[in-house]
Design a protein around this motif. Sequence first.
Motif, PDB file in Angstrom:
ATOM      1  N   ASP A 100       0.844  -1.185   0.000  1.00  0.00           N
ATOM      2  CA  ASP A 100       0.000   0.000   0.000  1.00  0.00           C
ATOM      3  C   ASP A 100       0.887   1.245   0.000  1.00  0.00           C
ATOM      4  O   ASP A 100       1.787   1.359   0.838  1.00  0.00           O
ATOM      5  CB  ASP A 100      -0.869  -0.015   1.263  1.00  0.00           C
ATOM      6  N   PRO A 101       0.674   2.186  -0.919  1.00  0.00           N
ATOM      7  CA  PRO A 101       1.505   3.404  -0.949  1.00  0.00           C
ATOM      8  C   PRO A 101       1.521   4.153   0.384  1.00  0.00           C
ATOM      9  O   PRO A 101       2.534   4.755   0.737  1.00  0.00           O
ATOM     10  CB  PRO A 101       0.862   4.238  -2.055  1.00  0.00           C
ATOM     11  N   ALA A 102       0.423   4.100   1.125  1.00  0.00           N
ATOM     12  CA  ALA A 102       0.397   4.777   2.428  1.00  0.00           C
ATOM     13  C   ALA A 102       1.385   4.116   3.395  1.00  0.00           C
ATOM     14  O   ALA A 102       2.059   4.804   4.175  1.00  0.00           O
ATOM     15  CB  ALA A 102      -1.013   4.760   3.008  1.00  0.00           C
ATOM     16  N   ASP A 103       1.466   2.783   3.360  1.00  0.00           N
ATOM     17  CA  ASP A 103       2.430   2.080   4.191  1.00  0.00           C
ATOM     18  C   ASP A 103       3.856   2.413   3.765  1.00  0.00           C
ATOM     19  O   ASP A 103       4.749   2.609   4.600  1.00  0.00           O
ATOM     20  CB  ASP A 103       2.213   0.572   4.112  1.00  0.00           C
ATOM     21  N   LEU A 104       4.082   2.468   2.459  1.00  0.00           N
ATOM     22  CA  LEU A 104       5.403   2.826   1.942  1.00  0.00           C
ATOM     23  C   LEU A 104       5.835   4.189   2.465  1.00  0.00           C
ATOM     24  O   LEU A 104       6.946   4.356   2.972  1.00  0.00           O
ATOM     25  CB  LEU A 104       5.379   2.824   0.412  1.00  0.00           C
ATOM     26  N   ARG A 105       4.952   5.170   2.358  1.00  0.00           N
ATOM     27  CA  ARG A 105       5.302   6.531   2.785  1.00  0.00           C
ATOM     28  C   ARG A 105       5.562   6.593   4.289  1.00  0.00           C
ATOM     29  O   ARG A 105       6.470   7.291   4.743  1.00  0.00           O
ATOM     30  CB  ARG A 105       4.203   7.506   2.384  1.00  0.00           C
ATOM     31  N   ARG A 106       4.783   5.849   5.079  1.00  0.00           N
ATOM     32  CA  ARG A 106       4.989   5.859   6.521  1.00  0.00           C
ATOM     33  C   ARG A 106       6.335   5.243   6.884  1.00  0.00           C
ATOM     34  O   ARG A 106       7.055   5.762   7.746  1.00  0.00           O
ATOM     35  CB  ARG A 106       3.851   5.097   7.207  1.00  0.00           C
ATOM     36  N   VAL A 107       6.698   4.148   6.223  1.00  0.00           N
ATOM     37  CA  VAL A 107       7.984   3.501   6.489  1.00  0.00           C
ATOM     38  C   VAL A 107       9.139   4.431   6.122  1.00  0.00           C
ATOM     39  O   VAL A 107      10.121   4.556   6.871  1.00  0.00           O
ATOM     40  CB  VAL A 107       8.075   2.157   5.742  1.00  0.00           C
ATOM     41  N   VAL A 108       9.031   5.103   4.986  1.00  0.00           N
ATOM     42  CA  VAL A 108      10.086   6.046   4.582  1.00  0.00           C
ATOM     43  C   VAL A 108      10.151   7.230   5.542  1.00  0.00           C
ATOM     44  O   VAL A 108      11.226   7.651   5.980  1.00  0.00           O
ATOM     45  CB  VAL A 108       9.855   6.527   3.136  1.00  0.00           C
ATOM     46  N   ASP A 109       9.000   7.760   5.905  1.00  0.00           N
ATOM     47  CA  ASP A 109       8.963   8.930   6.786  1.00  0.00           C
ATOM     48  C   ASP A 109       9.614   8.646   8.134  1.00  0.00           C
ATOM     49  O   ASP A 109      10.433   9.425   8.623  1.00  0.00           O
ATOM     50  CB  ASP A 109       7.515   9.386   7.002  1.00  0.00           C
ATOM     51  N   VAL A 110       9.224   7.548   8.760  1.00  0.00           N
ATOM     52  CA  VAL A 110       9.719   7.266  10.113  1.00  0.00           C
ATOM     53  C   VAL A 110      11.150   6.762  10.089  1.00  0.00           C
ATOM     54  O   VAL A 110      12.008   7.234  10.853  1.00  0.00           O
ATOM     55  CB  VAL A 110       8.805   6.243  10.822  1.00  0.00           C
ATOM     56  N   ASN A 111      11.437   5.794   9.223  1.00  0.00           N
ATOM     57  CA  ASN A 111      12.725   5.111   9.259  1.00  0.00           C
ATOM     58  C   ASN A 111      13.853   5.835   8.537  1.00  0.00           C
ATOM     59  O   ASN A 111      15.022   5.494   8.755  1.00  0.00           O
ATOM     60  CB  ASN A 111      12.582   3.706   8.667  1.00  0.00           C
ATOM     61  N   LEU A 112      13.531   6.808   7.710  1.00  0.00           N
ATOM     62  CA  LEU A 112      14.587   7.538   7.014  1.00  0.00           C
ATOM     63  C   LEU A 112      14.505   9.038   7.274  1.00  0.00           C
ATOM     64  O   LEU A 112      15.454   9.634   7.796  1.00  0.00           O
ATOM     65  CB  LEU A 112      14.543   7.265   5.506  1.00  0.00           C
ATOM     66  N   ILE A 113      13.376   9.653   6.959  1.00  0.00           N
ATOM     67  CA  ILE A 113      13.277  11.097   7.146  1.00  0.00           C
ATOM     68  C   ILE A 113      13.423  11.459   8.619  1.00  0.00           C
ATOM     69  O   ILE A 113      14.135  12.412   8.974  1.00  0.00           O
ATOM     70  CB  ILE A 113      11.959  11.630   6.552  1.00  0.00           C
ATOM     71  N   GLY A 114      12.802  10.689   9.500  1.00  0.00           N
ATOM     72  CA  GLY A 114      12.954  10.935  10.922  1.00  0.00           C
ATOM     73  C   GLY A 114      14.408  10.824  11.368  1.00  0.00           C
ATOM     74  O   GLY A 114      14.884  11.629  12.181  1.00  0.00           O
ATOM     75  N   TYR A 115      15.121   9.840  10.844  1.00  0.00           N
ATOM     76  CA  TYR A 115      16.541   9.684  11.186  1.00  0.00           C
ATOM     77  C   TYR A 115      17.348  10.891  10.719  1.00  0.00           C
ATOM     78  O   TYR A 115      18.228  11.386  11.429  1.00  0.00           O
ATOM     79  CB  TYR A 115      17.094   8.416  10.527  1.00  0.00           C
ATOM     80  N   VAL A 116      17.055  11.352   9.517  1.00  0.00           N
ATOM     81  CA  VAL A 116      17.788  12.496   8.973  1.00  0.00           C
ATOM     82  C   VAL A 116      17.534  13.743   9.811  1.00  0.00           C
ATOM     83  O   VAL A 116      18.467  14.479  10.169  1.00  0.00           O
ATOM     84  CB  VAL A 116      17.404  12.738   7.495  1.00  0.00           C
ATOM     85  N   LEU A 117      16.276  13.996  10.151  1.00  0.00           N
ATOM     86  CA  LEU A 117      15.944  15.179  10.942  1.00  0.00           C
ATOM     87  C   LEU A 117      16.629  15.147  12.305  1.00  0.00           C
ATOM     88  O   LEU A 117      17.149  16.165  12.777  1.00  0.00           O
ATOM     89  CB  LEU A 117      14.425  15.283  11.114  1.00  0.00           C
ATOM     90  N   CYS A 118      16.633  13.991  12.945  1.00  0.00           N
ATOM     91  CA  CYS A 118      17.282  13.883  14.252  1.00  0.00           C
ATOM     92  C   CYS A 118      18.797  13.999  14.133  1.00  0.00           C
ATOM     93  O   CYS A 118      19.447  14.642  14.973  1.00  0.00           O
ATOM     94  CB  CYS A 118      16.895  12.569  14.921  1.00  0.00           C
ATOM     95  N   ALA A 119      19.368  13.389  13.113  1.00  0.00           N
ATOM     96  CA  ALA A 119      20.810  13.492  12.924  1.00  0.00           C
ATOM     97  C   ALA A 119      21.230  14.930  12.644  1.00  0.00           C
ATOM     98  O   ALA A 119      22.293  15.381  13.096  1.00  0.00           O
ATOM     99  CB  ALA A 119      21.260  12.575  11.789  1.00  0.00           C
ATOM    100  N   GLN A 120      20.399  15.669  11.919  1.00  0.00           N
ATOM    101  CA  GLN A 120      20.684  17.087  11.678  1.00  0.00           C
ATOM    102  C   GLN A 120      20.754  17.859  12.985  1.00  0.00           C
ATOM    103  O   GLN A 120      21.685  18.636  13.226  1.00  0.00           O
ATOM    104  CB  GLN A 120      19.601  17.705  10.795  1.00  0.00           C
ATOM    105  N   GLN A 121      19.746  17.666  13.825  1.00  0.00           N
ATOM    106  CA  GLN A 121      19.727  18.365  15.107  1.00  0.00           C
ATOM    107  C   GLN A 121      20.945  17.995  15.943  1.00  0.00           C
ATOM    108  O   GLN A 121      21.580  18.854  16.567  1.00  0.00           O
ATOM    109  CB  GLN A 121      18.450  18.042  15.873  1.00  0.00           C
ATOM    110  N   ALA A 122      21.280  16.714  15.964  1.00  0.00           N
ATOM    111  CA  ALA A 122      22.439  16.267  16.732  1.00  0.00           C
ATOM    112  C   ALA A 122      23.719  16.897  16.195  1.00  0.00           C
ATOM    113  O   ALA A 122      24.543  17.414  16.965  1.00  0.00           O
ATOM    114  CB  ALA A 122      22.536  14.745  16.680  1.00  0.00           C
ATOM    115  N   ALA A 123      23.886  16.882  14.895  1.00  0.00           N
ATOM    116  CA  ALA A 123      25.109  17.416  14.294  1.00  0.00           C
ATOM    117  C   ALA A 123      25.261  18.909  14.561  1.00  0.00           C
ATOM    118  O   ALA A 123      26.381  19.412  14.716  1.00  0.00           O
ATOM    119  CB  ALA A 123      25.116  17.142  12.793  1.00  0.00           C
ATOM    120  N   ARG A 124      24.154  19.625  14.620  1.00  0.00           N
ATOM    121  CA  ARG A 124      24.211  21.059  14.890  1.00  0.00           C
ATOM    122  C   ARG A 124      24.628  21.358  16.330  1.00  0.00           C
ATOM    123  O   ARG A 124      25.192  22.405  16.619  1.00  0.00           O
ATOM    124  CB  ARG A 124      22.848  21.693  14.616  1.00  0.00           C
ATOM    125  N   ARG A 125      24.334  20.435  17.237  1.00  0.00           N
ATOM    126  CA  ARG A 125      24.515  20.704  18.669  1.00  0.00           C
ATOM    127  C   ARG A 125      25.706  19.997  19.286  1.00  0.00           C
ATOM    128  O   ARG A 125      26.138  20.354  20.387  1.00  0.00           O
ATOM    129  CB  ARG A 125      23.236  20.288  19.422  1.00  0.00           C
TER     130      ARG A 125
END
Length: 242
Positions: A100-125
């Motif tokens: 299901d495309p909705a499942d695909l987007r949720r998996v990408v959002d949490v497992n990749l985009i979320g990681y990137v956003l958190c890593a950005q914050q960590a790298a800045r601080r």
Amino acid sequence: MNQVTVITGGSRGIGAATARRLANTGHDVAFAYLRDHDAAASVVADIQAAGRRGVAVPADTTDPDQVTALFDAAAELGEITGLVNNAGVTSPIGPFVDLDPADLRRVVDVNLIGYVLCAQQAARRMSAGAAIVNVSSAAATLGSPGEYIHYAAVKAATDTLTLGLAKELAARGIRVNGVAPGIIRTDIHAVSGVPDRPDSAAGRIPLGRAGEPDEVATAIAWLLGPEASYTTGTVLRVAGGL
């Protein structure tokens, strides 16, 4: 230096086991969770029982503003020295053509985009001596045919994120590594529709059993600690031989 570690998905499974282990080795811990307030409170109580400070922050790691709020809360404990990118989701196991495309987007959002956003914050601080651990999966190199190829593909992207970020942050003295668990006994399998998967899959694991969250937490704690001071850009497999 006081150790302050941020953990995403810290109220259950590998995240909760990591929070408890780090508290027992001298870390103050700020962790994100989505909705289980009772489970989060239990983890905070265990962190405090270990003599450390703990704070639970309800946060969706796919939302940049909520990620900022998480790191702001962690910064109140002191300079952030560690990040464990752990929050993750799967979706129902099944053939690739039925995804299901909705499942695909949720998996990408949490497992990749979320990681990137958190890593950005960590790298800045973060400053020299800090470390990031990204929780990947053995699926990244196995492909998970007939189960969740899209999840495996996203976890392969996690490994690439780990490698690239390790090289970029090395000059600043910040280490970035990953752990790749195999089939671990957590409730994430219920989301895939196969809650007994740790037992049903045991026959294809060379060690003959599923892993436990504490076994992954031990690897994460090592990668964050001084014993791993010359280790960066690597993904440590904790998968029972898979």
